[in-house]
Motif scaffolding. Structure first.
Motif, PDB file in Angstrom:
ATOM      1  N   ASP A  82     -65.977  -5.303  -2.440  1.00  0.00           N
ATOM      2  CA  ASP A  82     -67.415  -6.096  -2.483  1.00  0.00           C
ATOM      3  C   ASP A  82     -68.138  -4.963  -2.980  1.00  0.00           C
ATOM      4  OD1 ASP A  82     -69.227  -7.853  -2.113  1.00  0.00           O
ATOM      5  OD2 ASP A  82     -69.069  -7.886   0.030  1.00  0.00           O
ATOM      6  N   ILE A  83     -69.414  -5.411  -3.490  1.00  0.00           N
ATOM      7  CA  ILE A  83     -70.509  -4.485  -3.992  1.00  0.00           C
ATOM      8  C   ILE A  83     -71.636  -5.359  -3.621  1.00  0.00           C
ATOM      9  CG2 ILE A  83     -70.310  -5.767  -6.268  1.00  0.00           C
ATOM     10  CD1 ILE A  83     -71.159  -2.752  -7.433  1.00  0.00           C
ATOM     11  N   ALA A  84     -72.899  -4.191  -3.111  1.00  0.00           N
ATOM     12  CA  ALA A  84     -74.164  -4.558  -2.532  1.00  0.00           C
ATOM     13  C   ALA A  84     -75.051  -3.654  -3.112  1.00  0.00           C
ATOM     14  CB  ALA A  84     -74.063  -5.232  -1.381  1.00  0.00           C
ATOM     15  N   MET A  85     -76.294  -3.990  -3.186  1.00  0.00           N
ATOM     16  CA  MET A  85     -77.503  -2.862  -3.206  1.00  0.00           C
ATOM     17  C   MET A  85     -77.993  -2.575  -1.880  1.00  0.00           C
ATOM     18  SD  MET A  85     -77.931  -2.014  -6.539  1.00  0.00           S
ATOM     19  CE  MET A  85     -79.399  -1.247  -6.266  1.00  0.00           C
ATOM     20  N   ILE A  86     -77.953  -1.611  -1.466  1.00  0.00           N
ATOM     21  CA  ILE A  86     -78.546  -1.310  -0.113  1.00  0.00           C
ATOM     22  C   ILE A  86     -79.944  -1.231  -0.116  1.00  0.00           C
ATOM     23  CG2 ILE A  86     -78.976   0.607   1.788  1.00  0.00           C
ATOM     24  CD1 ILE A  86     -75.892   1.502   0.950  1.00  0.00           C
ATOM     25  N   ASN A  87     -80.586  -0.743  -1.292  1.00  0.00           N
ATOM     26  CA  ASN A  87     -81.876  -0.717  -1.335  1.00  0.00           C
ATOM     27  C   ASN A  87     -82.275  -0.569  -3.129  1.00  0.00           C
ATOM     28  OD1 ASN A  87     -81.845   2.066  -2.053  1.00  0.00           O
ATOM     29  ND2 ASN A  87     -82.231   2.698  -0.067  1.00  0.00           N
ATOM     30  N   ASP A  88     -83.512  -0.337  -3.416  1.00  0.00           N
ATOM     31  CA  ASP A  88     -83.578  -0.182  -4.956  1.00  0.00           C
ATOM     32  C   ASP A  88     -82.728   1.099  -5.460  1.00  0.00           C
ATOM     33  OD1 ASP A  88     -85.315  -2.497  -4.970  1.00  0.00           O
ATOM     34  OD2 ASP A  88     -87.013  -1.332  -4.783  1.00  0.00           O
TER      35      ASP A  88
END
Length: 124
Positions: free
Chosen positions: A98-104
């Motif tokens: 999986d991959i996701a942005m934690i913040n900008d």
């Protein structure tokens, strides 16, 4: 001083001010109790400053580690940023991770069988 047992040693004692839901934790004692043997999965944290670092990040993910990458250095270069994120998305697909942005400025990539819950939780 009374014997606190293993739980008391790990988590300390309640403060004298009456806060029943607060427990002070001594992290050094927890680390000693857990030992320092190797783990199956590590959380690796790094900074992504160029596309030349992508192979190293991929290797960590293929080895089963979780990668948290700070993309601040490439944030201003949209071409490099988009290419790097595309490459990381592909490796996440390759390993069924999986991959996701934690913040900008940060992205997290996980290996197989570790999924990212995208809902935020708060304590009550």
């Amino acid at each position: 001083m009374a014997n606190k047992g293993i739980i008391g040693k790990l988590f300390g004692s309640k403060p004298a001010d009456g806060l029943d839901d607060y427990t002070e934790i001594n992290l050094e004692e927890i680390e000693e109790a857990q030992g320092s043997g190797p783990a199956e999965t590590y959380v690796r944290v790094g900074e992504l400053a160029s596309l030349g670092q992508i192979p190293e990040l991929k290797r960590e993910i293929y080895n089963g580690n979780i990668v948290i990458a700070d993309i601040t250095p490439i944030k201003g270069d949209s071409l490099t940023r988009d290419r790097a994120l595309k490459d990381l998305k592909q490796v996440a697909l390759d390993v069924s991770g999986d991959i996701a942005m934690i913040n900008d400025n940060q992205v997290v990539v996980t290996p197989m069988s570790i999924k990212i819950d995208r809902t935020k939780f708060t304590s009550k």
